[in-house]
Design an enzyme around this catalytic site. Structure first.
Site, PDB file in Angstrom:
ATOM      1  N   HIS A 127       0.783  -1.237   0.000  1.00  0.00           N
ATOM      2  CA  HIS A 127       0.000   0.000   0.000  1.00  0.00           C
ATOM      3  C   HIS A 127       0.813   1.285   0.000  1.00  0.00           C
ATOM      4  O   HIS A 127       0.283   2.353  -0.309  1.00  0.00           O
ATOM      5  CB  HIS A 127      -0.929   0.004   1.211  1.00  0.00           C
ATOM      6  N   SER A 181     -11.877   5.774   4.093  1.00  0.00           N
ATOM      7  CA  SER A 181     -10.876   6.431   3.253  1.00  0.00           C
ATOM      8  C   SER A 181     -11.550   7.210   2.136  1.00  0.00           C
ATOM      9  O   SER A 181     -12.527   6.757   1.538  1.00  0.00           O
ATOM     10  CB  SER A 181      -9.932   5.382   2.665  1.00  0.00           C
TER      11      SER A 181
END
Length: 792
Positions: free
Chosen positions: A510, A626
């Site tokens: 990520h 998010s």
């Protein structure tokens, strides 16, 4: 702009083609003017009219929110989580911060941001957050997304599916590297702005202005693209000033009855097209900036205000007309002469002398004007379109033979009967980062640099797993999120995993990027494999010795490394042993139903999580959702805080023994949806509070000394201990996906809401959380929401 261009070249063509028609046709048959659409079909996923990075240079910079607004938003979010006594203590800490050390830190952050205009204030600390953390990336950072099962007979064979995915991935890489991948643009109303007209306008905009022009092309106030542009939209919508209408109509009338050639209608026109249009663009750009400079030099205006209030359709048309006068006959003749040198055997034609004027003075004028207004631009930016066209003219060749060679190599690897190594070094990538760093140093010292470099330099990994997952959610989750750890390289940017029954998924690390980049790759590859597979069940691999093209990586191991591998395997198995997954798929709530009752689908999903947790535990906890800020230069993500006073009120209301009326519940739902929509908008525009406070905290840590009370307040730790970590799986190309909880006593919630169903993939660690109980409560929560919306 294209209309005027077409008329001018038409007049030239009538005379030129009448004179040298035979020569031109003969030349075309013996030269390579035609671009090969066959090669493009192999090489590219698609071929965007707008270059991939066209908007990058002019992207707006990620804003730093006002300190007062950040503190207000932070306190409102905390109020949903804290008792009255805790909230009072937190408010005192915030007020002290806002009037004291926070002001200094905020000023330093603004100054640092001003000194680093090439990036965003969050980029470096966000990278540091990922890269300085010492926990393993597996489970803690790496998520996965599964492709839909292959339903076409024969295409689910792992070798066929892996080869097609590899070829489509390489095509995607070529499309990106050659700058013909469609840019990601946020269309708030795609029906009105995601169209060919927008692309035709944008492709001619200089990169230093492209994003501003996109904002200026809105159609309504709720769209990303604001003002109408182009002749037809003025006439059609009829909302311009009357003087603008008259000028536009006169401009259109001038071309009535003309047969206009498209600028890209034949390869014959293209070489001239490129030179003439590129010079016109320079002249037009120079005039635009001259007008901008004249307007802004005597007033306190920013560029956005100039585009909004001081540049309209009439200005655009006037400048187009003026600057086409600067495209001289000599320039047109020179462009044709350059074409004829290739087609007419170097014959010189009278009247087609070279133009002695150097167009670079135009470029220098543009650069000077833009720099005087504080824009970051160079001569290369003005010239870059010419380079892109010449690059397209000679694309590297890639054909069926190359694809069949890839097929042969994949088949060779899949059929290899060599037993797995006794000491699989891949397990090191699942270790604590300090442990892995020490083991890697020892691997290098043992002479494994070339093998490690081969892995590091690979575009991505392909993993063949000797396991069948079928349609079992738990098995799919465990296999694609982590597997046995012995054949994964978790550090790799991403790995594409295939099971023996032909299921496929993407597992990615990520730190390098967020969902926007990953979803672009995932969606395009999934679409390409489905619509244009390169290998078919009847395909025969190339008749080659694949062993000459495939290299098995061998590693030299010391006894210390062998012991470290055994220990890493034990640690890995301990870490994954308590992770469990539960799944909900239901038609009780859907995107279509939410739209029917005018509530946000994402708000309803998040409301369901809040109600489910409250039903299960009788309290509200920190929740993370998010939100991408990729619309800004080097933006990463911002946090939406879905646990609000509104969702808390609804959760408490439906937890009572006597439910309120449906009308009252519906009113509460509407308030939840409205407030969630505001939070989402703020986050997407870089106006959340999490990243701002994160940047301020990092500055305070770097200075040493005592931290401000806000950051040592227990409430700050509480809101950042995200019990509910949620992330939407926004694409219909994803069949299944998920991640582990970010804290041991939390839930990881991957979710989708589609036209007629919703889905949750819930992860948790036993015995800290009861995943099955949460799913049961979530199902009840969505039924309550459904009933409140649908019943009078």
């Amino acid at each position: 702009m294209l209309l005027t261009h077409s008329k001018i070249i038409k007049v030239q063509l009538k005379q030129i083609l009448k004179t040298v028609k035979g020569s031109v046709v003969r030349g075309l048959h013996t030269t390579s003017i035609y671009t090969s659409s066959v090669q493009d079909d192999y090489r590219y996923i698609h071929r965007s009219k707008i270059p991939t990075m066209h908007f990058q240079k002019s992207l707006l910079r990620l804003p730093i929110p006002d300190l007062d607004k950040t503190c207000t938003r932070y306190l409102r979010s905390q109020k949903a989580l804290l008792s009255d006594e805790e909230y009072s203590a937190t408010k005192r800490a915030v007020d002290q911060f806002k009037e004291g050390s926070g002001m200094d830190l905020h000023a330093q952050l603004k100054q640092k941001d001003k000194a680093n205009k090439h990036t965003s204030y969050i980029s470096d600390p966000w990278f540091d957050m990922y890269l300085s953390d010492r926990v393993p990336v597996v489970l803690n950072y790496n998520p996965f997304m599964a492709f839909h099962p292959e339903e076409r007979p024969g295409y689910s064979d792992p070798v066929i599916r892996a080869t097609n995915t590899l070829v489509s991935s390489l095509r995607y890489m070529c499309t990106l590297r050659d700058s013909v991948l469609e840019p990601v643009v946020y269309h708030l109303n795609p029906a009105k702005s995601d169209n060919q007209r927008f692309r035709n306008i944008m492709r001619w905009m200089p990169t230093s202005l492209a994003s501003y022009a996109a904002y200026a092309l809105k159609v309504k106030k709720n769209l990303l693209f604001k003002k109408r542009s182009g002749i037809h939209s003025v006439v059609r919508h009829g909302k311009a000033a009357s003087s603008d209408k008259c000028a536009a109509q006169a401009f259109v009338d001038e071309f009535k009855g003309e047969v206009l050639a498209s600028p890209n209608s034949t390869p014959l026109i293209k070489p001239m097209d490129q030179q003439v249009i590129s010079n016109f663009k320079k002249l037009y750009t120079k005039s635009v900036f001259q007008r901008c400079f004249e307007v802004t030099s005597d007033a306190e205006l920013i560029l956005r205000e100039f585009w909004r209030n001081h540049f309209n359709i009439l200005n655009c048309i006037t400048l187009i007309d003026k600057e086409w006068q600067g495209v001289t006959s000599r320039l047109l003749n020179t462009a044709w002469r350059k074409l004829w040198l290739a087609c007419v055997f170097q014959k010189d034609i009278a009247g087609f002398e070279e133009d002695p004027d150097d167009p670079m003075h135009i470029v220098e004028s543009i650069v000077s004007l833009e720099k005087s207004m504080g824009l970051d631009v160079s001569g290369q930016d003005v010239e870059e379109r010419n380079f892109r066209f010449s690059f397209w003219a000679t694309p590297p060749r890639w054909d069926t033979a190359g694809v069949l060679k890839e097929h042969a190599c994949i088949s060779y690897i899949a059929k290899d009967q060599t037993p797995p190594p006794k000491y699989p070094i891949a397990i090191f990538s699942s270790e604590n980062r300090n442990t892995w760093a020490a083991c890697r140093a020892e691997l290098l010292a043992a002479g494994n640099e070339a093998a490690l470099n081969a892995i590091d330099c690979a575009a991505f990994n392909i993993v063949f797993d000797d396991v069948e997952v079928g349609s079992q959610p738990e098995k799919i989750f465990h296999t694609f999120l982590y597997g046995n750890g012995k054949n994964r390289w978790f550090d790799k940017s991403f790995s594409v995993i295939f099971t023996s029954d032909g299921q496929g998924a993407l597992n990615f690390e990520h730190s390098w990027g967020d969902g926007v980049a990953v979803m672009s790759y995932f969606n395009e590859v999934a679409k390409d494999v489905q619509e244009k597979p390169s290998i078919h069940p009847e395909s025969v691999p190339a008749n080659i010795d694949a062993s000459q093209f495939v290299r098995r990586l061998e590693f030299n191991l010391t006894s210390n490394l062998e012991a470290a591998i055994n220990k890493a395997i034990q640690t890995y198995e301990t870490n994954i042993s308590t992770l469990q997954v539960n799944v909900l798929e239901s038609k009780i709530l859907s995107k279509n139903l939410c739209k029917k009752y005018k509530v946000s689908p994402d708000a309803m999903m998040q409301l369901g999580f809040q109600v489910a947790y409250y039903l299960q535990h009788g309290m509200v906890v920190a929740t993370y959702e998010s939100c991408s800020t990729a619309a800004f230069k080097h933006g990463r993500t911002e946090t939406i805080r879905p646990a609000t006073l509104e969702t808390t009120e609804f959760a408490k209301a439906v937890s009572r023994s006597q439910l309120p009326s449906n009308a009252d519940l519906k009113k509460l739902i509407m308030e939840c949806s409205k407030y969630h929509g505001m939070l989402t908008k703020e986050a997407a525009m870089g106006q959340g509070f999490d990243r701002h406070l994160f940047g301020l905290r990092k500055l305070a840590e770097a200075q040493g000394g005592r931290m401000p009370d806000l950051f040592i307040d227990p409430a700050y730790a509480k809101i950042n201990h995200n019990i509910l970590s949620t992330s939407t799986l926004p694409s219909a190309a994803i069949s299944f996906g998920g991640f582990a909880p970010v804290v041991r006593d939390g839930f990881g919630v991957g979710y989708q809401i589609q036209d007629d169903w919703l889905g949750l993939v819930l992860s948790s660690y036993h015995p800290h959380r009861d995943g099955a109980g949460f799913i049961e409560c979530a199902e009840k929560a969505y039924k309550i929401i459904h009933d409140a919306l649908t019943n009078p």
